[in-house]
Design a protein around this motif. Structure first.
Motif, PDB file in Angstrom:
ATOM      1  N   PRO A 167       0.762  -1.311  -0.123  1.00  0.00           N
ATOM      2  CA  PRO A 167       0.076  -0.041   0.178  1.00  0.00           C
ATOM      3  C   PRO A 167       0.989   1.334   0.115  1.00  0.00           C
ATOM      4  N   GLY A 168       0.574   2.148  -0.812  1.00  0.00           N
ATOM      5  CA  GLY A 168       1.259   3.230  -1.138  1.00  0.00           C
ATOM      6  C   GLY A 168       2.812   3.040  -1.801  1.00  0.00           C
ATOM      7  N   GLY A 169       3.164   2.091  -2.248  1.00  0.00           N
ATOM      8  CA  GLY A 169       4.173   1.605  -2.600  1.00  0.00           C
ATOM      9  C   GLY A 169       4.645   2.180  -3.959  1.00  0.00           C
ATOM     10  N   VAL A 170       6.095   2.306  -4.495  1.00  0.00           N
ATOM     11  CA  VAL A 170       6.409   3.119  -5.775  1.00  0.00           C
ATOM     12  C   VAL A 170       7.415   1.786  -6.236  1.00  0.00           C
ATOM     13  N   LEU A 171       7.402   1.800  -7.608  1.00  0.00           N
ATOM     14  CA  LEU A 171       8.154   0.733  -8.242  1.00  0.00           C
ATOM     15  C   LEU A 171       9.459   1.183  -8.108  1.00  0.00           C
ATOM     16  N   ASP A 172      10.181   2.424  -8.095  1.00  0.00           N
ATOM     17  CA  ASP A 172      11.483   2.634  -7.643  1.00  0.00           C
ATOM     18  C   ASP A 172      11.881   2.795  -6.115  1.00  0.00           C
ATOM     19  N   GLY A 173      11.164   2.112  -5.577  1.00  0.00           N
ATOM     20  CA  GLY A 173      11.559   2.102  -3.939  1.00  0.00           C
ATOM     21  C   GLY A 173      13.041   1.544  -3.974  1.00  0.00           C
ATOM     22  N   ASP A 174      13.733   2.224  -2.517  1.00  0.00           N
ATOM     23  CA  ASP A 174      15.019   2.072  -2.523  1.00  0.00           C
ATOM     24  C   ASP A 174      15.093   0.355  -1.742  1.00  0.00           C
ATOM     25  N   PRO A 175      15.662  -0.599  -2.048  1.00  0.00           N
ATOM     26  CA  PRO A 175      15.916  -1.719  -1.810  1.00  0.00           C
ATOM     27  C   PRO A 175      16.627  -1.814  -0.137  1.00  0.00           C
ATOM     28  N   GLU A 176      17.257  -0.669  -0.019  1.00  0.00           N
ATOM     29  CA  GLU A 176      18.128  -0.508   1.351  1.00  0.00           C
ATOM     30  C   GLU A 176      17.113  -0.516   2.480  1.00  0.00           C
ATOM     31  N   LEU A 177      15.914   0.336   2.149  1.00  0.00           N
ATOM     32  CA  LEU A 177      14.863   0.139   3.401  1.00  0.00           C
ATOM     33  C   LEU A 177      14.636  -1.225   3.872  1.00  0.00           C
ATOM     34  N   VAL A 178      14.496  -2.282   2.803  1.00  0.00           N
ATOM     35  CA  VAL A 178      14.051  -3.454   3.264  1.00  0.00           C
ATOM     36  C   VAL A 178      15.153  -4.343   3.760  1.00  0.00           C
ATOM     37  N   LEU A 179      16.455  -3.987   3.037  1.00  0.00           N
ATOM     38  CA  LEU A 179      17.696  -4.886   3.557  1.00  0.00           C
ATOM     39  C   LEU A 179      18.147  -4.319   4.949  1.00  0.00           C
ATOM     40  N   HIS A 180      17.820  -3.191   5.405  1.00  0.00           N
ATOM     41  CA  HIS A 180      18.260  -2.662   6.719  1.00  0.00           C
ATOM     42  C   HIS A 180      17.235  -2.821   7.864  1.00  0.00           C
ATOM     43  N   SER A 181      16.233  -3.521   7.345  1.00  0.00           N
ATOM     44  CA  SER A 181      15.113  -3.795   8.455  1.00  0.00           C
ATOM     45  C   SER A 181      14.935  -5.116   8.422  1.00  0.00           C
ATOM     46  N   PRO A 182      15.339  -5.859   9.758  1.00  0.00           N
ATOM     47  CA  PRO A 182      15.009  -7.206   9.548  1.00  0.00           C
ATOM     48  C   PRO A 182      13.483  -7.653   9.543  1.00  0.00           C
TER      49      PRO A 182
END
Length: 192
Positions: A167-182
């Motif tokens: 929800p509210g996501g964008v295709l060019d989101g930064d993968p680092e936001l996921v990688l740095h959050s367990p």
């Protein structure tokens, strides 16, 4: 064209083909008699009572509620045995006697998520495993393993695609936001 030139052209073309990554992001095995089980109400068994497994518990609840018709029951926290997760494959039997009766009450199956390997600093990686165990037999009837490796470009691309679906996501989101959050990392892995 003579046979030598054809042979050389074949060798050159074969050298240009890039072999696909031999390891997918996830794999699953299903028992041959899976369809014979009537599974509606599934309980979660959390093997470890730490922050990472709490995050895994939440991720499993979110992703399974979206992707299946299962009713997810409250979580039971407890140990199974000293048996290594890699030994728990389809056909493995869970000793249901080791669990208190209230942990199984009204359940058709237990879902057992476990983090096998994680590195939360650069380069991030995660391996997790999910086993679905039938309460009537104690047999593992479905088992899945997911691997996330931050050094893999395909993983980063898949993370961006997954972020776009949120929800509210964008295709060019930064993968680092996921990688740095367990918590986000395990949720992404469960989705795979």
């Amino acid at each position: 064209m003579d046979i030598r030139k054809l042979g050389i052209a074949t060798v050159v073309l074969c050298g240009c083909v890039i072999a696909p990554d031999p390891r997918p992001l996830a794999s699953a095995t299903i028992a041959s008699d899976f369809q014979t089980y009537s599974i509606r109400r599934v309980g979660l068994l959390r093997l470890h009572d730490d922050d990472l497994h709490h995050a895994l518990d939440r991720a499993v609840r979110i992703e399974f509620l979206e992707a299946s018709d299962y009713v997810i029951a409250p979580t039971y926290v407890g140990a199974l045995s000293s048996q290594a997760p890699s030994e728990r494959r389809s056909g493995w039997t869970l000793s249901l006697e080791a669990l208190p009766p209230e942990a199984l009450e009204g359940l058709d199956a237990l879902l057992i998520p476990e983090v096998i390997d994680i590195n939360t600093s650069d380069p991030q990686r995660l391996e997790l495993r999910l086993d679905l165990v039938a309460c009537e037999t104690g047999l593992t009837i479905w088992s899945a393993t997911a691997w996330v490796d931050s050094t893999d470009r395909e993983v980063r691309h898949r993370i961006q695609e997954w972020q776009a679906q949120l929800p509210g996501g964008v295709l060019d989101g930064d993968p680092e936001l996921v990688l740095h959050s367990p918590e986000r990392l395990v949720r992404f892995a469960v989705r795979q």
